[in-house]
Scaffold this active site. Structure first.
Site, mmCIF file in Angstrom:
data_model
loop_
_atom_site.group_PDB
_atom_site.id
_atom_site.type_symbol
_atom_site.label_atom_id
_atom_site.label_comp_id
_atom_site.label_asym_id
_atom_site.label_seq_id
_atom_site.Cartn_x
_atom_site.Cartn_y
_atom_site.Cartn_z
ATOM 1 N N GLU A 278 -6.080 0.299 10.190
ATOM 2 C CA GLU A 278 -5.313 -0.643 9.368
ATOM 3 C C GLU A 278 -4.370 0.102 8.429
ATOM 4 O OE1 GLU A 278 -5.276 -4.039 9.695
ATOM 5 O OE2 GLU A 278 -6.460 -3.556 11.468
ATOM 6 N N TRP A 281 -1.457 0.995 10.533
ATOM 7 C CA TRP A 281 -0.527 -0.140 10.646
ATOM 8 C C TRP A 281 0.409 -0.173 9.431
ATOM 9 C CZ3 TRP A 281 1.177 -3.368 14.207
ATOM 10 C CH2 TRP A 281 0.401 -3.659 15.331
ATOM 11 N N TRP A 310 15.211 -23.391 14.783
ATOM 12 C CA TRP A 310 14.113 -23.728 13.877
ATOM 13 C C TRP A 310 14.263 -25.140 13.324
ATOM 14 C CZ3 TRP A 310 10.630 -20.195 14.576
ATOM 15 C CH2 TRP A 310 10.990 -18.851 14.780
ATOM 16 N N ASN A 345 -7.088 -11.361 5.969
ATOM 17 C CA ASN A 345 -6.084 -10.970 6.963
ATOM 18 C C ASN A 345 -6.095 -11.851 8.211
ATOM 19 O OD1 ASN A 345 -3.935 -9.113 7.783
ATOM 20 N ND2 ASN A 345 -5.366 -8.529 9.391
ATOM 21 N N TRP A 363 10.260 -18.204 10.336
ATOM 22 C CA TRP A 363 9.258 -17.285 9.789
ATOM 23 C C TRP A 363 9.650 -16.739 8.423
ATOM 24 C CZ3 TRP A 363 11.033 -12.261 9.052
ATOM 25 C CH2 TRP A 363 12.185 -11.895 9.758
ATOM 26 N N TRP A 386 4.701 -11.027 9.480
ATOM 27 C CA TRP A 386 5.395 -12.265 9.840
ATOM 28 C C TRP A 386 6.193 -12.109 11.131
ATOM 29 C CZ3 TRP A 386 4.881 -17.170 8.531
ATOM 30 C CH2 TRP A 386 4.086 -17.446 7.424
#
Length: 473
Positions: A278, A281, A310, A345, A363, A386
């Site tokens: 993590e 990441w 959208w 998370n 988003w 996102w």
């Protein structure tokens, strides 16, 4: 006598702080520190009011720690990054600063500010030195065989671990006390001209000592259960260190070294490595900001996704923000975010998927809302998450991967323990019906003080797939 200035930003700690450590190498130099608040810039960047309060309290702790070392921490207030350059140069001249030390920030506005500041200070014959401090490995140091930034996480992670096995990044100690330590007088630290909101001091006690205590506790036993418990929001299965990493009260190197001290096989032991991955990441998303600065401007990495049509449905957006969508796991998660300034998370993925792929809302609306609420708000991680959920970014979920919010709730909160914590209006609903409470209420011929689902998931999924497929043509 030389005067060294440490310009502090998202590095609010005395341990393992490269710029502070370098500034203090010369035992004869006077060392001072400076933090510049930029409320208008923070507003533009949608900084959460809880994070502003967290920064302020952490600064108070930092100021006291530095004072014990004989280092005065000053705080100036400027409108934005542009104004902060003038404030910085004036401060340097007033205090006869010879050398300035700072740790790099990688977002585009911050990099432009730092480049301008370096030019201004060089014109005053002030030596400026910057450091890669907020990452385990510097941007650009983990590349493909073609000397390019990785676009996919898994090979990046493998290459990253290979680099760590070749040599770990150094953790530097807190500076020794200066000759005049402790300080007799500490500069005033006025509150920022920015909204403050109370955060939970039990979950997130401010300051470096609290962060180190949490890291030590987590690295001993809880990390061994992280891989099996991290997706269950009803249990305390995560580290909750993200808020400290986001503002630099803790460094990723401290996390790595503490983990290896407790578990020397952490780089090979998959159970332990799950948490370390993590952190990788986090590195991946920050390295990407440097390789593709357009990500800082909220541009999708995958070009064709710019054409997705959208929906502009304010009613749906508001329902999502307030936790009133009629989908219990989504609503409980959003209420947790609104209350704590933090969200588990797994729930971040579920709520993001719902906004984008059930409601077909851009988003970037979700990205902005999260930043405006999160105690651990961090541009790189938030944008990366996102764009992953929206299928617009690097190594993102494929666009046809759409979470079913009901089955996600059944999988990760089977008995509704987390849901009931945040949706007291559903406390009477039996466990096996908690994820579809309206069907149960209809059977019982009772009414719930809880909204009906604002969309039908099956129909919404069809519309989303059609919108993405139309954009690809």
């Amino acid at each position: 006598m030389a005067t060294h200035l440490v310009w502090m930003r998202n590095d609010l700690r005395i341990h393992d702080n490269y710029a502070l450590h370098a500034a203090c190498r010369d035992a004869k130099a006077t060392v001072i520190a400076l933090f510049i608040a930029t409320p208008a810039q923070w507003q533009t960047h949608h900084m959460a009011a809880k994070q502003a309060a967290f920064i302020y309290q952490s600064l108070q702790e930092l100021q006291a720690s530095l004072a014990e070392k004989g280092i005065a921490l000053h705080c100036l207030h400027s409108k934005d990054f542009t104004d902060s350059i003038g404030a910085l140069t004036d401060f340097c001249q007033q205090h006869s600063v010879d050398r300035l030390f700072y740790n790099y920030q990688y977002e585009i506005n911050e990099r432009e500010r730092d480049a301008k500041a370096e030019r201004a200070l060089s014109g005053l014959d002030i030596v400026v030195q910057g450091f890669d401090d907020s990452l385990l490995l510097a941007p650009g140091s983990v590349q493909t065989g073609n000397r390019e930034m990785y676009k996919v996480f898994t090979p990046f992670s493998r290459a990253f671990v290979k680099r760590l096995n070749e040599g770990l990044p150094e953790c530097v100690p807190a500076p020794r006390a200066r000759e005049d330590a402790p300080l007799a007088k500490i500069p005033s630290l006025e509150p920022f001209d920015y909204p403050f909101e109370v955060f939970d001091p039990q979950l997130f006690p401010a300051g470096e000592k609290a962060a180190l205590h949490r890291l030590r506790e987590f690295s001993q036993q809880p990390v061994t259960h992280y891989s099996s418990r991290r997706d269950i929001p009803a249990v305390d299965g995560t580290s909750r260190l993200s808020a400290y990493l986001a503002i630099g009260v803790l460094s990723p190197r401290q996390c790595l070294h503490r983990l290896l001290r407790e578990h020397p096989d952490a780089l090979e032991n998959q159970q332990i490595f799950t948490w370390l991955n993590e952190l990788i990441w986090r590195e991946f998303y920050r390295h990407l900001l440097v390789a593709w600065p357009s990500l800082c401007k909220h541009q999708p990495f995958i070009g064709w996704t710019k054409k997705v049509a959208w929906q502009r449905n304010q009613e749906h957006l508001t329902a999502w923000q307030q936790g009133k969508t009629g989908y219990p796991i989504v609503d409980a998660a959003m209420r947790q975010l609104n209350s704590l300034g933090w969200m588990h998370n797994r729930l971040r993925m579920i709520t993001a998927s719902f906004l984008i792929k059930d409601l077909l809302i851009d988003w970037r609306e979700g990205e902005r809302y999260f930043m405006a609420q999160l105690l651990d708000g961090d541009l790189a991680a938030n944008n990366g998450g996102w764009q992953w959920a929206a299928s617009t970014g690097n190594d993102a979920a494929p666009y046809f991967r759409i979470f079913n919010p009901t089955t996600q709730g059944e999988r990760f909160d089977k008995d509704g323990e987390f849901i009931r914590q945040w949706l007291p209006e559903l406390k009477a609903v039996p466990d096996k019906h908690i994820h579809q409470p309206h069907a149960w209420a209809k059977q019982q011929k009772i009414s719930l003080d809880y909204p009906d689902p604002i969309v039908d998931h099956k129909e919404a999924r069809k519309q989303t797939l059609a919108a993405y497929e139309a954009a690809r043509k």
